[in-house]
Write a protein that holds these residues in place. Structure first.
Motif, PDB file in Angstrom:
ATOM      1  N   LEU A 101       0.835  -1.200   0.000  1.00  0.00           N
ATOM      2  CA  LEU A 101       0.000   0.000   0.000  1.00  0.00           C
ATOM      3  C   LEU A 101       0.870   1.251   0.000  1.00  0.00           C
ATOM      4  N   GLN A 102       1.957   1.220   0.774  1.00  0.00           N
ATOM      5  CA  GLN A 102       2.869   2.351   0.833  1.00  0.00           C
ATOM      6  C   GLN A 102       3.525   2.592  -0.519  1.00  0.00           C
ATOM      7  N   LYS A 103       3.895   1.524  -1.207  1.00  0.00           N
ATOM      8  CA  LYS A 103       4.489   1.663  -2.536  1.00  0.00           C
ATOM      9  C   LYS A 103       3.523   2.327  -3.507  1.00  0.00           C
ATOM     10  N   ARG A 104       2.265   1.912  -3.472  1.00  0.00           N
ATOM     11  CA  ARG A 104       1.275   2.497  -4.389  1.00  0.00           C
ATOM     12  C   ARG A 104       1.053   3.973  -4.085  1.00  0.00           C
ATOM     13  N   GLU A 105       1.016   4.303  -2.796  1.00  0.00           N
ATOM     14  CA  GLU A 105       0.842   5.711  -2.420  1.00  0.00           C
ATOM     15  C   GLU A 105       2.036   6.543  -2.875  1.00  0.00           C
ATOM     16  N   LEU A 106       3.248   6.018  -2.662  1.00  0.00           N
ATOM     17  CA  LEU A 106       4.445   6.747  -3.062  1.00  0.00           C
ATOM     18  C   LEU A 106       4.512   6.883  -4.582  1.00  0.00           C
ATOM     19  N   TYR A 107       4.100   5.842  -5.289  1.00  0.00           N
ATOM     20  CA  TYR A 107       4.065   5.909  -6.759  1.00  0.00           C
ATOM     21  C   TYR A 107       3.126   7.036  -7.203  1.00  0.00           C
ATOM     22  N   GLY A 108       1.969   7.133  -6.561  1.00  0.00           N
ATOM     23  CA  GLY A 108       1.035   8.209  -6.894  1.00  0.00           C
ATOM     24  C   GLY A 108       1.630   9.573  -6.627  1.00  0.00           C
TER      25      GLY A 108
END
Length: 426
Positions: free
Chosen positions: A356-363
């Motif tokens: 989830l953290q990776k997806r947020e950081l990607y955004g």
């Protein structure tokens, strides 16, 4: 001119090292009206000692910042006036390891670019101007000395790196600035403000071929200087394994910080960016507002909205710093230590949170790609290979929880922890 393609995002980075050693990076942004240019010098506050032709040179603390100020002050004008006349906004800042000069403009790119290159590469130093600048910087130092947030940051860094250049404020002290001479300024400039020790990055509304031609024409007047034998000398002595330091100021609420110094060796280039990203994600997994440990600390009243963390990974050093305003700073230190001790054990259990953290950081990265300020701020041309915001996305996509655990264990295993408390003066 070399072209680096970022096919996934439809972006290009044009790179050329000029005959005099200056490396130029150009990233056009189609449809954008603004352009930002940054001329970086691989020279900061930690570089006050260096070996020059076999001789150890030791200069007063704060000289890199002092030199940054002096670059804008010419014989009969101030450089900011030139930028103002073109409608551009200009600025500069000095960090522990770099000095950056930049402007932002919606027009007159060529004229502003010539101003930038000329004022940094054609200095004007006199005894009178050096003396006058000391009073200006003294005022700046005194202003920040009375800022509790600034003080706790630099005091934590100082205790993490005692008896080193990092133990001194980037601006130096009133005493160290008073010791700066014209000869010091000239020596620092001639040693580090050399084209081969600089990088120019421009992004926004530009034609790369035309822009490079302008730069080449300008740099023909600034040929490569004679080679010099210089080696930076940045001593980093050991610190106490763990300690708490107490101070007092005229404040209404105590401030507290916990600093974690890594003594492991960080790789260079993109591997170093991976290291930094891994530690930052670990800190997010335990100390961001979505983390269970953050919620526990918040519900217990240990932290509030003033809590923040940061991770610095620079040439020769790296550290994490967690800080807050707190009515019970001793409890803050105890419980932050407890969380840190549990990280290697609990980290493997956070697979879902990590994804989830990776997806947020990607955004967040995707959002930053529409900001020239963010693109420029994320760029680094001093890692042996250029690292852009697009490279960081690629590193993020390849990063695994196993990578984060491995790097975290390496970082924490050899770490030194120093804590600071600033209490209200009685």
């Amino acid at each position: 001119m070399k072209t680096i393609e970022y096919h996934q995002f439809g972006e290009q980075l044009f790179v050329e090292k000029l005959a005099n050693g200056l490396t130029v990076y150009l990233q056009p942004k189609r449809g954008f009206h603004k352009t930002i240019a940054t001329l970086g010098v691989n020279y900061g506050s930690v570089d006050s000692q260096f070996n020059l032709a076999g001789k150890l040179i030791s200069q007063p603390a704060g000289i890199a910042h002092f030199l940054e100020h002096k670059m804008f002050d010419k014989k009969d004008y101030d450089v900011f006036e030139l930028f103002n006349q073109t409608g551009a906004s200009a600025n500069a800042y000095t960090s522990f390891t770099n000095t950056n000069y930049l402007f932002s403009t919606a027009g007159n790119l060529k004229k502003n670019l010539m101003i930038l290159l000329d004022f940094v590469q054609i200095p004007y130093f006199t005894e009178e101007k050096v003396t006058r600048e000391k009073g200006i910087i003294d005022q700046e130092i005194n202003m920040y000395r009375n800022d509790a947030g600034n003080r706790i940051y630099f005091q934590t860094v100082a205790d993490l790196y005692p008896k080193s250049p990092l133990a001194l404020d980037i601006a130096g002290s009133v005493d160290s600035v008073s010791q700066i001479t014209l000869a010091d300024v000239q020596t620092a400039y001639q040693t580090f403000y050399r084209p081969e020790n600089m990088a120019l990055f421009i992004t926004g509304n530009l034609d790369p071929v035309e822009t490079l031609d302008w730069i080449k024409e300008n740099q023909k007047q600034k040929p490569a200087a004679s080679p010099i034998d210089v080696t930076r000398h940045v001593p980093i002595p050991a610190a106490a394994r763990e300690a708490i330091h107490q101070h007092s100021m005229q404040i209404t609420r105590p401030k507290v910080a916990v600093g974690i110094r890594g003594d492991d060796v960080v790789p260079t280039g993109r591997a170093g960016v991976k290291y930094e990203m891994a530690i930052s994600m670990m800190l997010d997994l335990f100390f961001s507002e979505t983390a269970a440990t953050y919620d526990d600390l918040y519900q217990d009243g240990v932290i509030d909205d003033s809590f923040s963390w940061e991770f610095e990974n620079e040439r020769t050093f790296h550290f994490a710093l967690l800080s807050a305003d707190s009515d019970n700073p001793d409890e803050f230190i105890t419980k932050i230590h407890r969380v840190i001790d549990q990280i290697p054990e609990k980290l493997p259990e956070l697979t879902a949170a990590f994804e989830l953290q990776k997806r947020e950081l990607y955004g967040n990265y995707i959002e930053m790609m529409d900001s020239q300020e963010a693109i420029s701020g994320q760029f680094n041309g001093f890692l042996g290979e250029p690292v852009t915001i697009y490279d960081e996305v690629d590193i993020l996509n390849r990063l695994s929880l196993e990578d984060v655990l491995r790097i975290t264990e390496t970082f924490l295993k050899s770490s030194t922890i120093q804590s600071e408390i600033i209490r209200a003066k009685a």
